[in-house]
Design an enzyme around this catalytic site. Structure first.
Site, PDB file in Angstrom:
ATOM      1  N   ILE A   1       0.762  -1.165  -0.144  1.00  8.48           N
ATOM      2  CA  ILE A   1       0.024   0.266   0.062  1.00  8.48           C
ATOM      3  C   ILE A   1       0.998   1.532  -0.242  1.00  8.48           C
ATOM      4  CG2 ILE A   1      -0.632  -0.555   2.342  1.00  8.48           C
ATOM      5  CD1 ILE A   1      -2.989   1.328   2.687  1.00  8.48           C
ATOM      6  N   SER A   2       1.196   1.939  -1.162  1.00  3.17           N
ATOM      7  CA  SER A   2       1.813   3.264  -1.408  1.00  3.17           C
ATOM      8  C   SER A   2       1.308   4.069   0.489  1.00  3.17           C
ATOM      9  CB  SER A   2       1.646   4.232  -2.034  1.00  3.17           C
ATOM     10  OG  SER A   2       1.388   3.327  -3.749  1.00  3.17           O
ATOM     11  N   GLN A   3       2.328   5.102   0.186  1.00  2.93           N
ATOM     12  CA  GLN A   3       2.602   5.869   1.383  1.00  2.93           C
ATOM     13  C   GLN A   3       1.732   6.790   1.441  1.00  2.93           C
ATOM     14  OE1 GLN A   3       6.620   7.853  -0.262  1.00  2.93           O
ATOM     15  NE2 GLN A   3       6.210   9.060   2.228  1.00  2.93           N
TER      16      GLN A   3
END
Length: 217
Positions: A60-62
């Site tokens: 999950i991207s920052q």
């Protein structure tokens, strides 16, 4: 842990402080419970300034990257969006708060099933998920007002350009497997596109017929 406070601090410290100003994006980031999109053991880390694993070698991207890419799409509400790489479902959930319909494709069955379950649990009824090779887009539902790609590609798959509406925006990381440049491509004519580099980034590889091959990873 009070997750509403954690979300507010995430938006203030990681998103606004780094230059994201679009109120539609900020409001969506405040509404969506990010921790529900990762395993419960990682809930306490869900609002940190870093990506997190979601299984199947995906992340999950920052929060900042999610906000930055969403703002880069120049959304005003009511759009029809294509997302390449459903992953956890978090980016689709953010988009669902802003636009009319989100179409998202995922190649890993377990991730698609989990994302569907979580999106349903938080009331994201305007998100459609398809299990397919994301490098081919979603031709049956084209054209799209914007396309967002959440994996790094060696170049820009031609299907994405074909499936953009006039004035549609494509946000895509392009480069090597370990380092990319986030690009914004705008369709300015039938066969004319403008392209600009936004920032350096690093995403998991985009795997498929017009991306990286599985055996290359």
């Amino acid at each position: 842990m009070d997750y509403s406070i954690a979300r507010r601090l995430m938006v203030e410290q990681q998103v606004v402080r780094r230059g994201v100003r679009d109120p539609l994006v900020l409001e969506a980031m405040l509404r969506v419970p990010r921790h529900l999109f990762v395993e419960e053991a990682l809930w306490s880390q869900a609002y940190g300034d870093f990506p997190l694993p979601i299984g199947e070698k995906q992340t999950i991207s920052q929060p900042f990257m999610v906000a930055f890419m969403t703002e880069a799409m120049c959304l005003r509400g009511g759009e029809k969006i294509l997302e390449i790489g459903t992953g956890s479902g978090y980016q689709a959930a953010i988009l669902s708060q802003i636009v009319s319909r989100v179409f998202t494709v995922e190649r890993v069955p377990s991730l698609a099933r989990r994302a569907r379950r979580i999106l349903d649990s938080v009331g994201c009824r305007n998100v459609n998920i398809k299990l397919t090779d994301g490098t081919c887009g979603w031709e049956e539902e084209a054209p799209f007002d914007a396309i967002i790609v959440t994996a790094g590609s060696p170049d820009i798959p031609h299907y994405y350009l074909k499936q953009l509406a006039l004035d549609g925006r494509l946000i895509i990381p392009v480069g090597s497997r370990g380092s990319q440049v986030l690009k914004r491509v705008v369709r300015i004519g039938e066969d004319k596109f403008s392209e600009e580099n936004l920032l350096d980034c690093r995403f998991v590889p985009l795997i498929g017929k017009y991306g990286w091959k599985e055996e290359e990873i």
